[in-house]
Enzyme design. Sequence first.
Site, PDB file in Angstrom:
ATOM      1  N   CYS A  22       0.869  -1.190   0.000  1.00 32.78           N
ATOM      2  CA  CYS A  22       0.000   0.000   0.000  1.00 32.78           C
ATOM      3  C   CYS A  22       0.898   1.230   0.000  1.00 32.78           C
ATOM      4  O   CYS A  22       2.097   1.112  -0.285  1.00 32.78           O
ATOM      5  CB  CYS A  22      -0.966  -0.021   1.182  1.00 32.78           C
ATOM      6  SG  CYS A  22      -0.187   0.023   2.802  1.00 32.78           S
ATOM      7  N   ASN A  24       2.400   1.544   4.195  1.00 30.79           N
ATOM      8  CA  ASN A  24       2.710   0.276   4.890  1.00 30.79           C
ATOM      9  C   ASN A  24       2.483   0.366   6.403  1.00 30.79           C
ATOM     10  O   ASN A  24       3.219  -0.246   7.188  1.00 30.79           O
ATOM     11  CB  ASN A  24       4.142  -0.197   4.563  1.00 30.79           C
ATOM     12  CG  ASN A  24       4.456  -1.636   4.981  1.00 30.79           C
ATOM     13  OD1 ASN A  24       5.578  -1.952   5.371  1.00 30.79           O
ATOM     14  ND2 ASN A  24       3.485  -2.527   4.925  1.00 30.79           N
ATOM     15  N   CYS A  45      -1.195   0.804   7.325  1.00 30.55           N
ATOM     16  CA  CYS A  45      -2.630   0.507   7.481  1.00 30.55           C
ATOM     17  C   CYS A  45      -3.049  -0.724   6.675  1.00 30.55           C
ATOM     18  O   CYS A  45      -3.167  -1.822   7.215  1.00 30.55           O
ATOM     19  CB  CYS A  45      -3.484   1.710   7.088  1.00 30.55           C
ATOM     20  SG  CYS A  45      -3.299   3.130   8.187  1.00 30.55           S
ATOM     21  N   ARG A  46      -3.281  -0.529   5.371  1.00 29.55           N
ATOM     22  CA  ARG A  46      -3.902  -1.603   4.581  1.00 29.55           C
ATOM     23  C   ARG A  46      -3.017  -2.830   4.385  1.00 29.55           C
ATOM     24  O   ARG A  46      -3.472  -3.961   4.614  1.00 29.55           O
ATOM     25  CB  ARG A  46      -4.332  -1.045   3.212  1.00 29.55           C
ATOM     26  CG  ARG A  46      -5.446  -0.042   3.307  1.00 29.55           C
ATOM     27  CD  ARG A  46      -5.580   0.743   2.020  1.00 29.55           C
ATOM     28  NE  ARG A  46      -4.439   1.615   1.794  1.00 29.55           N
ATOM     29  CZ  ARG A  46      -4.237   2.346   0.717  1.00 29.55           C
ATOM     30  NH1 ARG A  46      -5.104   2.294  -0.276  1.00 29.55           N
ATOM     31  NH2 ARG A  46      -3.184   3.139   0.613  1.00 29.55           N
ATOM     32  N   SER A  47      -1.778  -2.626   3.953  1.00 32.64           N
ATOM     33  CA  SER A  47      -0.967  -3.821   3.636  1.00 32.64           C
ATOM     34  C   SER A  47      -0.554  -4.632   4.867  1.00 32.64           C
ATOM     35  O   SER A  47      -0.561  -5.866   4.798  1.00 32.64           O
ATOM     36  CB  SER A  47       0.226  -3.489   2.728  1.00 32.64           C
ATOM     37  OG  SER A  47       1.099  -2.574   3.324  1.00 32.64           O
ATOM     38  N   ASP A 101      -8.099   3.794   1.364  1.00 36.83           N
ATOM     39  CA  ASP A 101      -7.167   4.167   2.423  1.00 36.83           C
ATOM     40  C   ASP A 101      -7.947   4.670   3.646  1.00 36.83           C
ATOM     41  O   ASP A 101      -8.636   5.686   3.547  1.00 36.83           O
ATOM     42  CB  ASP A 101      -6.261   5.270   1.882  1.00 36.83           C
ATOM     43  CG  ASP A 101      -5.100   5.551   2.802  1.00 36.83           C
ATOM     44  OD1 ASP A 101      -5.117   5.075   3.947  1.00 36.83           O
ATOM     45  OD2 ASP A 101      -4.175   6.244   2.357  1.00 36.83           O
TER      46      ASP A 101
HETATM   47  P1  4NP Z   1      -1.674   2.911   4.077  1.00 37.57           P
HETATM   48  O1  4NP Z   1      -2.237   4.299   4.669  1.00 37.57           O
HETATM   49  O2  4NP Z   1      -1.156   3.232   2.676  1.00 37.57           O
HETATM   50  O3  4NP Z   1      -2.856   2.036   4.052  1.00 37.57           O
HETATM   51  O4  4NP Z   1      -0.577   2.478   5.017  1.00 37.57           O
HETATM   52  C1  4NP Z   1      -1.452   5.466   4.705  1.00 37.57           C
HETATM   53  C2  4NP Z   1      -0.658   5.716   5.788  1.00 37.57           C
HETATM   54  C3  4NP Z   1       0.109   6.855   5.838  1.00 37.57           C
HETATM   55  C4  4NP Z   1       0.074   7.766   4.794  1.00 37.57           C
HETATM   56  C5  4NP Z   1      -0.720   7.506   3.697  1.00 37.57           C
HETATM   57  C6  4NP Z   1      -1.486   6.361   3.657  1.00 37.57           C
HETATM   58  N1  4NP Z   1       0.852   8.967   4.842  1.00 37.57           N
HETATM   59  O5  4NP Z   1       0.804   9.738   3.881  1.00 37.57           O
HETATM   60  O6  4NP Z   1       1.567   9.173   5.829  1.00 37.57           O
END
Ligand code: 4NP
Length: 158
Positions: free
Chosen positions: A8, A11, A13-15, A126
Amino acid sequence: MIKVLFVCLGNICRSPMAEGVFKKQVEDADLTDQIECDSAGIIGYHAGELPDKRMRRTASSHGITLTHHSRQLSPADFEKFDYILGMDENNMKAIRQMEKSVTNKKAKVFKMREFDEQESSKDVEDPYYQGDDGFEICYQVLRTSTQNFLDFIVEENS
Ligand code: 4NP
């Protein structure tokens, strides 16, 4: 050993949730000696961090402990892993872009919800900027897609 990598943006949240849910499904199917998984992010901004607290809380409410530490996707991952799964269209663009630079590519690349027969063109959204509901929905969406993906690789590799 079949190696699977979930990807994702951050890294956190989703993945890592996909990794945790999938790991449990692999355990339940008694396939831990044949399938292993990991996760990574397009950006390295959160490198070294545990998953977002809200995602860990959601996971733990479903009996899953997330212990992954964030890391950035690298070209070497395309040589090491058999399958790489991106969570949304932006992830897919970045994955495809990096893929081009790899000469000894092994990985087959998919978008996660290709394995969700109801919503196969959709993103795993997200939840980072959403309320608690977003994290629970993310878990539910991932649970369906990762189970179908597991069925797919069992079939493909049997
Ligand atoms: P993820 O969510 O891609 O599901 O881990 C996010 C976590 C942090 C950020 C963006 C998306 N960020 O921009 O910090």
